[in-house]
Design a protein around this motif. Structure first.
Motif, PDB file in Angstrom:
ATOM      1  N   THR A   2     -12.990  -4.934  24.633  1.00  0.00           N
ATOM      2  CA  THR A   2     -12.161  -6.045  25.069  1.00  0.00           C
ATOM      3  C   THR A   2     -12.123  -6.097  26.591  1.00  0.00           C
ATOM      4  O   THR A   2     -11.911  -5.093  27.243  1.00  0.00           O
ATOM      5  CB  THR A   2     -10.727  -5.887  24.535  1.00  0.00           C
ATOM      6  OG1 THR A   2     -10.797  -5.785  23.121  1.00  0.00           O
ATOM      7  CG2 THR A   2      -9.874  -7.045  24.923  1.00  0.00           C
ATOM      8  N   THR A   4     -10.299  -7.392  30.006  1.00  0.00           N
ATOM      9  CA  THR A   4      -8.984  -7.870  30.438  1.00  0.00           C
ATOM     10  C   THR A   4      -9.180  -8.804  31.613  1.00  0.00           C
ATOM     11  O   THR A   4     -10.185  -8.745  32.313  1.00  0.00           O
ATOM     12  CB  THR A   4      -8.057  -6.715  30.844  1.00  0.00           C
ATOM     13  OG1 THR A   4      -8.653  -6.025  31.936  1.00  0.00           O
ATOM     14  CG2 THR A   4      -7.822  -5.779  29.688  1.00  0.00           C
ATOM     15  N   HIS A   5      -8.226  -9.666  31.808  1.00  0.00           N
ATOM     16  CA  HIS A   5      -8.291 -10.667  32.871  1.00  0.00           C
ATOM     17  C   HIS A   5      -7.026 -10.558  33.712  1.00  0.00           C
ATOM     18  O   HIS A   5      -6.127 -11.383  33.594  1.00  0.00           O
ATOM     19  CB  HIS A   5      -8.439 -12.062  32.264  1.00  0.00           C
ATOM     20  CG  HIS A   5      -9.689 -12.224  31.455  1.00  0.00           C
ATOM     21  ND1 HIS A   5     -10.937 -12.308  32.026  1.00  0.00           N
ATOM     22  CD2 HIS A   5      -9.887 -12.284  30.123  1.00  0.00           C
ATOM     23  CE1 HIS A   5     -11.847 -12.431  31.075  1.00  0.00           C
ATOM     24  NE2 HIS A   5     -11.233 -12.411  29.910  1.00  0.00           N
ATOM     25  N   ASP A  44      -4.551 -12.829  31.664  1.00  0.00           N
ATOM     26  CA  ASP A  44      -3.872 -12.161  30.554  1.00  0.00           C
ATOM     27  C   ASP A  44      -2.504 -12.792  30.275  1.00  0.00           C
ATOM     28  O   ASP A  44      -2.113 -12.953  29.125  1.00  0.00           O
ATOM     29  CB  ASP A  44      -3.703 -10.667  30.842  1.00  0.00           C
ATOM     30  CG  ASP A  44      -5.020  -9.913  30.798  1.00  0.00           C
ATOM     31  OD1 ASP A  44      -5.941 -10.356  30.087  1.00  0.00           O
ATOM     32  OD2 ASP A  44      -5.120  -8.880  31.486  1.00  0.00           O
ATOM     33  N   GLN A  55      -8.525 -13.336  24.389  1.00  0.00           N
ATOM     34  CA  GLN A  55      -9.420 -13.001  25.505  1.00  0.00           C
ATOM     35  C   GLN A  55     -10.730 -13.780  25.358  1.00  0.00           C
ATOM     36  O   GLN A  55     -11.288 -14.246  26.344  1.00  0.00           O
ATOM     37  CB  GLN A  55      -9.716 -11.491  25.502  1.00  0.00           C
ATOM     38  CG  GLN A  55      -8.520 -10.601  25.712  1.00  0.00           C
ATOM     39  CD  GLN A  55      -8.128 -10.475  27.168  1.00  0.00           C
ATOM     40  OE1 GLN A  55      -8.906 -10.723  28.068  1.00  0.00           O
ATOM     41  NE2 GLN A  55      -6.887 -10.085  27.398  1.00  0.00           N
TER      42      GLN A  55
END
Length: 160
Positions: A2, A4-5, A44, A55
């Motif tokens: 995954t 993340t932002h 996020d 995501q």
């Protein structure tokens, strides 16, 4: 794996055009995310706010160049935003209302100050007022620079 932002994203010109044209097949959550995303929150955070978005939806928008990371939205900016979020928890609704209303008039003049005051007036609870305070810091940064935003964050009680 995954992704993340943690940085903030904003619509590109292509993203703005896509909102009008609907020429790319996007899932409903991805399109909703495209409609609301701006640099006021991290990627996020927007995913958490847009019902059903993931995501992967943000990854699709990035890959299609409909949104792009914003300069100055890296770890320092995220840390500063978190510091403000923590600081405004100690404020009451009335105290934030008074401060933001006064600062809007002082810092932004008649028209933009009035628009900000309308946002302030639209808050019916402390959580809403805290959200406006976070946006207010970003508006100061955009209009008056990082040094002015830093002084206001300190005024709110944020440690940087």
């Amino acid at each position: 794996m995954t992704t993340t932002h943690a940085e903030s994203y904003a619509r590109t010109e292509a993203g703005k055009a896509e909102i009008r044209a609907h020429s790319i097949k996007l899932s409903r959550p991805a399109r909703n995310l495209l409609m609301v995303i701006d640099a006021s929150c991290s990627g996020d955070a927007w995913i958490g706010k847009v019902n059903g978005s993931t995501q992967a939806d943000l990854d699709v928008l990035i890959a299609a160049r409909l949104v792009a990371p914003q300069a100055g939205s890296g770890p320092k900016t995220v840390h500063q935003r978190v510091a403000v979020e923590v600081a405004v928890r100690d404020w009451t609704y009335d105290a934030l209302y008074t401060l933001l209303t006064h600062e809007a008039k002082e810092r932004f003049g008649l028209i933009k100050g009035y628009r900000l005051i309308l946002k302030i007036e639209g808050c019916s609870d402390l959580a809403g007022m805290q959200a406006v305070a976070l946006d207010f810091v970003e508006q100061i940064r955009k209009a008056h620079g990082e040094e002015s935003a830093s002084r206001f964050r300190k005024q709110l009680g944020a440690t940087e």
